[in-house]
Design an enzyme around this catalytic site. Structure first.
Site, PDB file in Angstrom:
ATOM      1  N   HIS A 183       1.287  -1.288   0.473  1.00  0.00           N
ATOM      2  CA  HIS A 183       0.072   0.187   0.430  1.00  0.00           C
ATOM      3  C   HIS A 183       0.633   0.779   0.428  1.00  0.00           C
ATOM      4  O   HIS A 183       2.060   1.449   0.992  1.00  0.00           O
ATOM      5  CB  HIS A 183      -0.477   0.119   1.088  1.00  0.00           C
ATOM      6  CG  HIS A 183      -1.433   1.364   1.477  1.00  0.00           C
ATOM      7  ND1 HIS A 183      -2.294   1.680   2.525  1.00  0.00           N
ATOM      8  CD2 HIS A 183      -1.850   1.767   0.610  1.00  0.00           C
ATOM      9  CE1 HIS A 183      -2.607   3.060   2.427  1.00  0.00           C
ATOM     10  NE2 HIS A 183      -2.462   3.145   1.150  1.00  0.00           N
TER      11      HIS A 183
HETATM   12 CA    CA Z   1       0.217  -0.378  -4.042  1.00  0.00          CA
END
Ligand code: CA
Ligand code: ZLV
Ligand code: ZN
Length: 397
Positions: A183
């Site tokens: 992320h």
């Molecule tokens: Ca990513």
């Protein structure tokens, strides 16, 4: 080469300072700046340097880094060495160093390393701003976890945030897209309170067998930044959580469906694409099952929107496949098709030979290397897309 006319297609610039390769996180650390040597050699062996402009950018200055980062943190980064560090000191832990995993070690030349990769991202952004190129590439950057006052997940300085800030001086809206398997939390957080940057990250999200979250543990579908209606950044983060083993068809489908909707709705003036190669099959840290051409499809798709485009690297822990992918994506930018057989005069040819699936080639089959069972079902992905498109409605205000 064959005449005086400006060639058709895009003008592409490549920003790279080879000094960055000489830095080492430590022999057991998965981040190997040496993968950049392999990438550069592959690009040169295929002759791609003749199709773009090469730049050797200078390091970013302290002042340039201070546009995003806290000065106390930069002072610490600038002066810390393996010799003078004191792991007992509180600031060491506060600034994201140490801890049980020691993701962010102190190594010789740390400051040079961070200012080199950041300088390259700033230089690349600048080349878009002054119209010198339509696509600017920095494979040494993409360190998306760094916070304004802390190192995190192998990232010390956030070159992406700095480059976006620079793009914002002349662009009203910048779209950030992140295909690293992790992320893009640092970039998301940095711009959570503005509507001038939209962030979109595709990543592995969830627990492993021992119930530990996949790093950094954030980025579920319902995480859209601040929810306070008076916050301008509301709805300007979109997260696409994926499970182990996602394959080419599923990934390219979800990427094109969601990214297409975001571009149509947000209508960015410039796009930054972080191309972390740890989303490939066979990556030492990643859990996905992508082949090089599926990863490269994301670049093709983004390129088709004809907006100023900054391409940056990121993760990628199986160096030969990182090099293959970023070489392929460089070729995508200059509209070149590359032979599957590697050039015989390639230095480090050995690094690409003797593999199970397709040694000596540019496009080996990565599906079955370190196989991860595909835990993504059609239904789960449909639901994620449905929820993502619903989240986009927050952009209407
Ligand atoms: Ca990513
Ligand atoms: O690719 O693995 O999981 C951009 C990027 O996105 C963690 N860190 C931390 C939190 C508690 N754990 C430690 C678990 C260690 C497992 C063994 C390693 C072996 C040696 C050195 C580092 C790791 C490691 N660390 C694997 N995954 C992590 C993550 C950080 C991932 C950063 C991804 C960076 C460049
Ligand atoms: Zn990563």
């Amino acid at each position: 080469v064959y005449g005086i006319e400006k060639p058709q297609g895009y003008s592409v610039s490549f920003h790279y300072n080879p000094l960055v390769e000489y830095h080492h996180f430590g022999s057991s650390h998965p981040m190997k700046p040496w993968r950049l040597t392999l990438t550069k050699q592959l690009i040169l062996a295929y002759g791609l340097e003749y199709a773009m402009e090469l730049h050797e950018p200078r390091s970013a200055s302290f002042e340039e880094l201070a546009i995003f980062h806290d000065r106390e943190y930069l002072d610490f980064l600038k002066h810390i060495t393996p010799q003078n560090m004191d792991p007992e000191k509180e600031e060491y832990l506060n600034f994201g160093f140490g801890g049980e995993s020691n993701d962010c070690p102190v190594f010789d030349g740390l400051w040079d390393y961070v200012s080199l990769y950041s300088g390259a991202s700033l230089h690349a952004a600048n080349s878009l701003l002054n119209g010198q190129s339509d696509i600017a590439i920095n494979w040494s950057g993409g360190l998306h976890h760094a916070k304004k006052n802390a190192a995190s997940g192998f990232c010390y300085v956030n070159d992406i945030v700095l480059a976006i800030q620079h793009l914002l001086t002349q662009n009203q809206r910048v779209l950030y897209i992140d295909i690293d398997v992790h992320h893009g939390d640092g970039v998301e957080q940095a711009f959570e309170s503005t509507d001038r940057v939209m962030t979109l990250s595709y990543h592995k999200y969830g627990m492993d067998r021992n119930n530990y979250p996949f790093f950094p543990g954030t980025g579920n579908i319902n995480e859209m930044g601040p929810t306070d209606p008076s916050n301008r950044g509301k709805g300007h983060s979109l997260n696409i959580p994926l499970d182990d083993g996602i394959d080419d068809d599923q990934y390219t489908w979800i990427f094109k469906t969601v990214t297409g909707a975001v571009v149509a709705k947000y209508n960015p003036n410039a796009i930054v694409l972080q191309c972390g190669a740890d989303s490939l099959g066979g990556d030492r840290l990643g859990k996905f099952n992508l082949n090089i051409k599926a990863h490269g499809f994301c670049v093709e798709f983004i390129k088709s929107f004809n907006r100023p485009l900054l391409l940056i690297g990121g993760g990628g822990y199986t160096p030969r496949n990182v090099a293959r992918t970023w070489c392929h994506e460089t070729a995508v930018c200059v509209d070149a098709q590359l032979h599957n057989h590697l050039p015989t005069h390639l230095p480090y040819l050995q690094a690409f030979q003797g593999e199970e699936n397709g040694g000596g080639v540019l496009y080996p089959d990565l599906h079955n290397t370190k196989r991860h069972e595909n835990a993504n079902t059609r239904q789960k992905l449909d639901n994620i897309v449905k929820q993502a498109l619903e989240n986009l409605r927050y952009l209407d205000g």
